[in-house]
Design an enzyme around this catalytic site. Structure first.
Site, PDB file in Angstrom:
ATOM      1  CD  GLU A  44      18.605  66.914 -21.136  1.00 47.29           C
ATOM      2  OE1 GLU A  44      18.734  67.147 -22.353  1.00 47.29           O
ATOM      3  OE2 GLU A  44      18.058  65.884 -20.694  1.00 47.29           O
ATOM      4  CE  LYS A  53      20.083  59.724 -23.416  1.00 47.68           C
ATOM      5  NZ  LYS A  53      19.550  60.804 -22.576  1.00 47.68           N
ATOM      6  CG  HIS A  72      14.126  57.401  -9.797  1.00 45.12           C
ATOM      7  ND1 HIS A  72      12.922  57.938 -10.148  1.00 45.12           N
ATOM      8  CD2 HIS A  72      14.915  57.482 -10.906  1.00 45.12           C
ATOM      9  CE1 HIS A  72      12.967  58.322 -11.425  1.00 45.12           C
ATOM     10  NE2 HIS A  72      14.171  58.070 -11.894  1.00 45.12           N
ATOM     11  CD1 TRP A  85      11.917  57.141 -16.589  1.00 47.41           C
ATOM     12  CD2 TRP A  85      10.537  58.209 -17.969  1.00 47.41           C
ATOM     13  NE1 TRP A  85      12.572  57.294 -17.784  1.00 47.41           N
ATOM     14  CE2 TRP A  85      11.747  57.945 -18.656  1.00 47.41           C
ATOM     15  CE3 TRP A  85       9.518  58.880 -18.653  1.00 47.41           C
ATOM     16  CZ2 TRP A  85      11.977  58.329 -19.981  1.00 47.41           C
ATOM     17  CZ3 TRP A  85       9.751  59.269 -19.975  1.00 47.41           C
ATOM     18  CH2 TRP A  85      10.963  59.000 -20.631  1.00 47.41           C
ATOM     19  NE  ARG A  89      26.155  59.499 -21.434  1.00 43.18           N
ATOM     20  CZ  ARG A  89      24.950  59.766 -20.947  1.00 43.18           C
ATOM     21  NH1 ARG A  89      23.875  59.601 -21.697  1.00 43.18           N
ATOM     22  NH2 ARG A  89      24.796  60.161 -19.705  1.00 43.18           N
ATOM     23  CG  ASP A 133      19.894  59.108 -14.085  1.00 45.69           C
ATOM     24  OD1 ASP A 133      21.058  59.465 -14.322  1.00 45.69           O
ATOM     25  OD2 ASP A 133      18.892  59.684 -14.549  1.00 45.69           O
ATOM     26  CD  GLU A 182      19.169  64.702 -13.741  1.00 43.98           C
ATOM     27  OE1 GLU A 182      20.251  64.395 -14.263  1.00 43.98           O
ATOM     28  OE2 GLU A 182      18.077  64.247 -14.129  1.00 43.98           O
ATOM     29  CD  GLU A 236      16.897  59.121 -20.254  1.00 44.99           C
ATOM     30  OE1 GLU A 236      17.541  60.113 -20.616  1.00 44.99           O
ATOM     31  OE2 GLU A 236      16.595  58.910 -19.063  1.00 44.99           O
TER      32      GLU A 236
HETATM   33  C1  GCV Z   1      21.055  64.100 -20.940  1.00 42.61           C
HETATM   34  C2  GCV Z   1      18.919  61.480 -16.904  1.00 42.61           C
HETATM   35  C3  GCV Z   1      18.650  62.951 -17.037  1.00 42.61           C
HETATM   36  C4  GCV Z   1      18.607  63.389 -18.496  1.00 42.61           C
HETATM   37  C5  GCV Z   1      19.929  62.968 -19.156  1.00 42.61           C
HETATM   38  C6  GCV Z   1      20.080  61.460 -19.000  1.00 42.61           C
HETATM   39  C7  GCV Z   1      21.391  60.967 -19.592  1.00 42.61           C
HETATM   40  O1  GCV Z   1      17.813  60.751 -17.356  1.00 42.61           O
HETATM   41  O2  GCV Z   1      17.455  63.271 -16.404  1.00 42.61           O
HETATM   42  O3  GCV Z   1      18.460  64.776 -18.535  1.00 42.61           O
HETATM   43  O4  GCV Z   1      19.961  63.338 -20.514  1.00 42.61           O
HETATM   44  O5  GCV Z   1      20.061  61.125 -17.643  1.00 42.61           O
HETATM   45  O6  GCV Z   1      22.321  60.820 -18.822  1.00 42.61           O
HETATM   46  O7  GCV Z   1      21.467  60.734 -20.778  1.00 42.61           O
END
Ligand code: GCV
Length: 674
Positions: A124, A248, A496, A519, A285, A325, A353, A252
């Protein structure tokens, strides 16, 4: 004519040296010490035939992983301390730094890479190929190739002081706790161990229900508590020095204790109790936010500060550097320093990212340094994020720092030769959170690119020439690169506003119906005919109120808020007069343009550096810079033309005209969502 060895980048900053003879004396024996001796013999650049003594001696001034260096030897309390001392000694030799009387202790006890690697081998937010740990076919077969990759990985980590790896994605599959995957984790742990690296796993909070067959995963349920205790016991019977869990939860779509009306503390403590007898830890987290139209930037603080003090001492709250983020620029997360009775660890994102994937050259050390050196003022002036998390201010049972890895099966590990510098920088800052990015870049360039072949050494002036024509300009490019990315992507506090598809490229327009508002970019930039920016002042969401004075007032007032965070905290009219004397609109335009010009400069810098780089790496980086340059132009055109619809003001005439049409850029972007 210079002699430049071909390089595919696989050796990272550990390129083979023509070692001189050295006589290493070491009374003790262990796998780690054997590595230490071998590294010295293969990399020695000091006096030919010198004798070096490695000694394990108790010394109060030296912490667990620390060491002392002198011309005669290395002293440490532990074997791994000796190995870290060896890497530091060799680094100093190769980068022409003095070796006399060095005492070095790490800033953080736990220096951990988080791999967002899925069990099917995908990664990811990974831009460097498939996972080095997991794969889809023959998933449980451990090959010689696997082992040699893991060994090279372990060595690279140890060379910069990284001592932990979370092997799987925080969006965790419950299958990780099954016997087959644990067996593979054990095989990995066995290879990493001699290099001082502990293995950790991300776990899915619903595992008791999904794989354990229990009717619930409620953390206060006795069967659930028993299930985790049994599972932890099983893990330690397989991996005796297992580090612990990363979680986590309630974020999400991931399950968590709140699904059962329990708190984060209830969830984390239940796991912490299971791990405690084995000295394992829980990294829990703080990246949480519910789907609401309230200010997402406030949510982690709102959920966690009220439960400060309720966590076991083997729980560490893992906090992303900023409140949203991993954006190109954010203020530091207000949780740093605010949780005074709970251990807190920073989480940085090494993988790019939101910073151009492995296509853009962006040296992230500057971003992390900015965060670590931010003053929270929580315990008076000088309460920096670094000091609030490394035990200098708050008595934490454990101190730790995490970086989301940018590593994959690509030959050069990171997809971009310069992305290796971010892996390197994370390790170096985790070891010493006071290091300057300039020093880190300097070291990395010397280690990665300097070609000290005998042919080159014959040319007496080579080092001086290399310094002037390669080291200095390339270092400047690296040091400018993060601000350049901020300029052409999200200057002046924008955040963002990237394309939703893959988070690469611009997408300030993206807001389809029925997508959660937090989002979508318009939620963050709030552009309208009156102005632009998110009002987080006392008249808005009051996110400023989560910061300690004098920051709260400073951020609240646009005249004292740093320009770089202006639109993060303020919604301002397009003709707002900036400190520069320009209008806000003009300032936005000039920042985007500056970003583009900076990348063009990087291209020139690199082209001029050609004589000092092997062809393979030269061409690879040159090609990436071209893509970065055209993507920077896309960002500039997209954002200026999109925001111009609201500002209705001209783009200053000394700025290059857009070369892309807004409707076409939007159509291209939206095509991917059909
Ligand atoms: C692993 C962001 C990223 C997700 C990631 C998330 C997180 O939203 O886009 O890919 O998920 O952060 O840190 O948990």
């Amino acid at each position: 004519m210079l002699f430049l060895k071909a390089s595919d980048g696989h050796e990272l900053w550990l390129r083979k040296k023509n070692a001189l003879p050295v006589n290493v004396v070491c009374a003790a024996k262990s796998a780690t010490l054997s590595i230490a001796i071998q590294e010295l013999q293969q990399g020695w650049q000091g006096k030919s035939g010198a004798t070096l003594v490695l000694s394990i001696k108790k010394d109060k001034a030296v912490k667990a992983d620390g060491f002392r260096l002198s011309q005669d030897g290395i002293q440490a309390n532990t074997d791994i301390g000796i190995l870290y001392g060896v890497y530091e000694l060799l680094r100093r030799q190769q980068t022409t730094q003095p070796v006399e009387n060095v005492l070095s202790n790490p800033s953080y006890e736990l220096r951990i890479l988080n791999h967002w690697d899925n069990l099917n081998g995908s990664v990811e937010r990974g831009y460097a190929g498939q996972s080095i740990f997991w794969r889809k076919d023959n998933a449980f077969l451990v090959t010689a190739n696997d082992k040699s990759r893991w060994l090279e990985y372990a060595r690279a980590n140890a060379s910069v002081g990284i001592n932990g790896s979370v092997l799987n994605n925080v969006n965790a599959s419950p299958l990780i706790l099954s016997a087959d995957y644990l067996a593979r984790a054990k095989a990995i742990a066995d290879v990493l161990r001699p290099y001082g690296i502990k293995t950790y796993l991300s776990v899915n909070f619903s595992s008791p229900k999904i794989t354990g067959g229990l009717p619930t995963s409620d953390p206060l349920d006795t069967a659930v508590i028993r299930w985790w205790k049994t599972k932890v016991k099983e893990i330690y019977s397989i991996i005796p020095d297992f580090g612990g869990f990363l979680v986590k939860a309630n974020s999400e779509g991931q399950p968590g204790p709140q699904d059962f009306g329990r708190t984060h503390a209830d969830g984390a403590n239940m796991l912490a109790d299971a791990l405690k007898p084995y000295r394992g830890i829980v990294m829990w987290r703080a990246f949480v936010y519910a789907a609401s139209d309230k200010d997402r930037a406030k949510q982690a603080y709102t959920e966690f500060v009220p439960i400060d003090g309720q966590f076991r001492d083997n729980v560490i709250i893992q906090v992303k550097n900023g409140p949203v983020d991993f954006q190109p620029r954010e203020p530091f997360s207000p949780l740093f320093g605010a949780m005074k009775k709970t251990s807190v660890m920073p989480e940085f994102q090494v993988t790019q990212e939101y910073l151009g994937h492995s296509i853009h050259l962006v040296f992230l050390s500057s971003l992390w340094e900015e965060c670590l050196q931010s003053d929270t003022y929580q315990e008076g002036t000088g309460s920096t994020v670094a000091r609030c998390t490394d035990g200098s201010i708050y008595p934490q049972k454990y101190t730790a720092i995490a970086g989301v890895a940018n590593i994959g099966l690509d030959t050069n590990w990171c997809g971009h030769d310069f992305a290796q510098a971010n892996w390197y920088a994370f390790g170096r800052l985790a070891w010493n959170n006071q290091l300057k990015s300039e020093k880190i870049a300097d070291e990395w360039i010397r280690l990665t690119f300097f070609e000290s072949s005998s042919q080159n050494n014959k040319q007496a002036s080579y080092a001086a020439e290399w310094n002037e024509n390669f080291l200095q300009p390339v270092k400047q490019m690296m040091l400018d690169s993060r601000e350049a990315a901020v300029n052409y992507m999200m200057p002046l506090g924008f955040h963002h506003i990237m394309s939703a598809e893959g988070h690469y490229g611009p997408g300030p327009w993206w807001a389809p119906p029925r997508v959660r508002p937090d989002w979508t970019p318009p939620y963050y930039h709030q552009a309208d005919s009156a102005g632009v920016g998110f009002n987080r002042t006392r008249t808005g969401s009051n996110a400023v109120g989560q910061y300690h004075e004098p920051l709260a007032s400073q951020y609240n007032d646009p005249t004292t808020c740093p320009d770089g965070l202006l639109l993060w905290f303020h919604h301002l009219p397009w003709d707002y007069k900036m400190k520069s004397g320009r209008s806000l609109w003009d300032e936005i335009c000039y920042h985007y343009d500056k970003g583009v010009q900076q990348v063009r400069q990087f291209q020139k810098t690199w082209d001029k550096a050609q004589p000092y780089v092997d062809e393979e790496r030269f061409i690879a980086v040159q090609r990436k810079l071209r893509s970065q340059s055209s993507n920077a132009v896309l960002w500039k055109d997209a954002c200026l033309l999109y925001f111009q619809q609201f500002s209705r003001l001209p783009i200053p005439y000394d700025i290059e005209r857009p070369v892309n049409n807004l409707d076409e850029m939007i159509a291209n972007d939206m095509k991917r969502f059909r």
